[in-house]
Design a protein around this motif. Structure first.
Motif, mmCIF file in Angstrom:
data_model
loop_
_atom_site.group_PDB
_atom_site.id
_atom_site.type_symbol
_atom_site.label_atom_id
_atom_site.label_comp_id
_atom_site.label_asym_id
_atom_site.label_seq_id
_atom_site.Cartn_x
_atom_site.Cartn_y
_atom_site.Cartn_z
ATOM 1 N N ALA A 177 125.468 29.260 25.965
ATOM 2 C CA ALA A 177 125.447 27.915 26.527
ATOM 3 C C ALA A 177 125.070 27.971 27.994
ATOM 4 O O ALA A 177 125.364 28.932 28.698
ATOM 5 C CB ALA A 177 126.813 27.259 26.359
ATOM 6 N N GLY A 178 124.382 26.942 28.463
ATOM 7 C CA GLY A 178 123.975 26.880 29.869
ATOM 8 C C GLY A 178 122.726 26.049 30.038
ATOM 9 O O GLY A 178 122.210 25.469 29.070
ATOM 10 N N SER A 179 122.243 25.981 31.255
ATOM 11 C CA SER A 179 121.033 25.218 31.562
ATOM 12 C C SER A 179 119.844 26.163 31.673
ATOM 13 O O SER A 179 119.937 27.226 32.293
ATOM 14 C CB SER A 179 121.212 24.451 32.875
ATOM 15 N N TYR A 180 118.725 25.753 31.108
ATOM 16 C CA TYR A 180 117.529 26.586 31.064
ATOM 17 C C TYR A 180 116.333 25.805 31.594
ATOM 18 O O TYR A 180 116.326 24.570 31.602
ATOM 19 C CB TYR A 180 117.245 27.049 29.631
ATOM 20 N N GLY A 221 120.896 34.644 28.028
ATOM 21 C CA GLY A 221 121.552 33.742 28.960
ATOM 22 C C GLY A 221 120.776 33.663 30.259
ATOM 23 O O GLY A 221 121.343 33.708 31.352
ATOM 24 N N ASP A 222 119.446 33.531 30.118
ATOM 25 C CA ASP A 222 118.564 33.490 31.295
ATOM 26 C C ASP A 222 118.585 32.073 31.880
ATOM 27 O O ASP A 222 117.632 31.314 31.777
ATOM 28 C CB ASP A 222 117.147 33.891 30.862
ATOM 29 N N PHE A 223 119.723 31.732 32.491
ATOM 30 C CA PHE A 223 119.942 30.372 32.962
ATOM 31 C C PHE A 223 119.119 30.052 34.205
ATOM 32 O O PHE A 223 118.751 30.937 34.969
ATOM 33 C CB PHE A 223 121.421 30.154 33.333
ATOM 34 N N THR A 224 118.903 28.776 34.430
ATOM 35 C CA THR A 224 118.461 28.339 35.746
ATOM 36 C C THR A 224 119.707 28.234 36.615
ATOM 37 O O THR A 224 120.772 27.846 36.147
ATOM 38 C CB THR A 224 117.770 26.964 35.676
ATOM 39 N N THR A 266 119.750 21.717 28.441
ATOM 40 C CA THR A 266 121.084 22.307 28.529
ATOM 41 C C THR A 266 121.640 22.497 27.127
ATOM 42 O O THR A 266 121.599 21.580 26.300
ATOM 43 C CB THR A 266 122.031 21.411 29.345
ATOM 44 N N ILE A 267 122.153 23.693 26.859
ATOM 45 C CA ILE A 267 122.816 23.981 25.592
ATOM 46 C C ILE A 267 124.318 23.859 25.833
ATOM 47 O O ILE A 267 124.902 24.652 26.569
ATOM 48 C CB ILE A 267 122.486 25.414 25.102
ATOM 49 N N PRO A 268 124.953 22.858 25.239
ATOM 50 C CA PRO A 268 126.403 22.681 25.437
ATOM 51 C C PRO A 268 127.188 23.835 24.816
ATOM 52 O O PRO A 268 126.741 24.454 23.833
ATOM 53 C CB PRO A 268 126.711 21.362 24.723
ATOM 54 N N PRO A 269 128.353 24.153 25.366
ATOM 55 C CA PRO A 269 129.208 25.196 24.772
ATOM 56 C C PRO A 269 129.545 24.865 23.328
ATOM 57 O O PRO A 269 129.782 23.707 22.967
ATOM 58 C CB PRO A 269 130.463 25.165 25.661
ATOM 59 N N GLY A 270 129.535 25.881 22.469
ATOM 60 C CA GLY A 270 129.885 25.693 21.067
ATOM 61 C C GLY A 270 128.753 25.223 20.183
ATOM 62 O O GLY A 270 128.957 25.004 18.989
ATOM 63 N N SER A 271 127.540 25.086 20.735
ATOM 64 C CA SER A 271 126.409 24.596 19.947
ATOM 65 C C SER A 271 125.938 25.662 18.965
ATOM 66 O O SER A 271 125.861 26.856 19.296
ATOM 67 C CB SER A 271 125.238 24.215 20.859
#
Length: 333
Positions: free
Chosen positions: A82-85, A103-106, A41-46
């Motif tokens: 940001a999001g989960s991958y 932003g190819d999230f899971t 997971t990439i946290p917001p603002g990273s």
């Protein structure tokens, strides 16, 4: 001076060509994974550098500097989302970077069910493992404030549907989407409503739709149930609907509606108070909302459950009493 510059150019070539070849090899070579499937997971603002460390720590065998250099060369250093991958199988650093910038999230999903109360909705939110639980423990009023609707009742304010979301999304974001969906549907259906209905505003129709949602799940009966309640409102009769009484009892309801419950004076007791209750009593589906705004052209005033999921409708109290005897008292007077 010219000779010096020529030597400097040659040195630069000698240094840059191997570095470029090394970077190309690293960028196009498949990345090793610690497991068959790696999630991170990439946290917001990273920053990309911080994201690279997060990815490597999760078990993706990539040097963060490779992603940073590649992103700078491509001009996308500030474009990661940001999001989960999730990574499965063979992937190169270049493909990984494209995944991060697209932003190819899971995705996970959660279904809000017609007829659910807001308390039940919160239970589903709190139990979902892929949500960030920002509303847990918050008062209902605070949740509605976060959603930009201070002072609005949460009950019935969300649309039942299956919602897809990126893992680790906030439950506030999910509720906001469900609220916007309800507002769209309510506005659209109100605009297309039948003429002459006894509702002064869309919210009153929403309250009635929630009652119909709890009274029947049978498509064939919804518009007739709506007709019963419209006719009662027009004649100034009590709605006398059990679901509102049950809602008003709250946790005191033990599953068995008794005569004393019908005499319990709550704002939702439509056996004692005329008109609509103050808020919806459940989450309303589109079918019930449409039935509310397009009731059947009928003069029925009563209905009783047959016991098979359907209802029997009557125009007079005498007919209704006979139906109650037949369907709820086993034919015994």
């Amino acid at each position: 001076m010219r000779k010096f510059l020529r030597k400097l150019f040659i040195v630069a070539l000698v240094v840059l060509v191997p570095l470029t070849a090394l970077l190309a090899a690293r960028v196009l070579a498949p990345i090793g994974l610690a497991r068959e499937t790696v999630e991170f997971t990439i946290p917001p603002g990273s920053s990309l550098r911080a994201a690279g460390r997060e990815i490597a720590a999760a078990g993706v065998e990539v040097d963060p500097w490779v992603l940073v250099v590649l992103a700078r060369l491509m001009g996308v250093e500030a474009s990661i989302k940001a999001g989960s991958y999730e990574i499965t199988g063979s992937i190169t650093p270049l493909q990984l970077l494209k995944k991060l910038t697209r932003g190819d999230f899971t995705q996970a999903e959660l279904t809000f069910i017609e007829g659910s109360t807001f308390r039940q909705v919160r239970q589903r939110l709190d139990a979902h493992p892929d949500l960030r639980h920002d509303t847990t423990g918050l008062p209902e009023a605070e949740i509605m404030r976060l959603l930009g609707a201070p002072g609005m009742a949460a009950e019935g304010s969300f649309f039942p549907d299956t919602y897809l979301f990126a893992k680790r999304s906030s439950d506030v974001e999910l509720l906001a989407r469900a609220r916007r969906a309800l507002e769209r549907h309510l506005a659209s259906e109100w605009q297309a409503r039948a003429l002459g209905l006894p509702y002064r505003e869309p919210y009153e129709a929403l309250i009635m739709a929630s009652i119909i949602e709890k009274e029947t799940s049978r498509d064939e009966d919804r518009s007739l149930v709506a007709a019963v309640f419209v006719n009662r409102l027009r004649q100034g009769m009590l709605l006398q609907t059990d679901p509102t009484v049950i809602y008003g009892l709250g946790e005191d309801f033990d599953g068995n509606l008794r005569k004393r419950d019908l005499l319990a004076d709550t704002p939702y007791n439509t056996y004692m108070r005329r008109g609509l209750p103050p808020t919806p009593i459940a989450m309303t589906g589109l079918a019930s909302l449409r039935a509310t705004l397009h009731p059947a052209p009928s003069d029925v005033l009563y209905f009783v459950a047959r016991g098979d999921g359907s209802s029997h409708f009557s125009r007079t109290l005498s007919e209704h009493n006979q139906a109650v005897t037949r369907y709820q008292k086993g034919g015994k007077p």
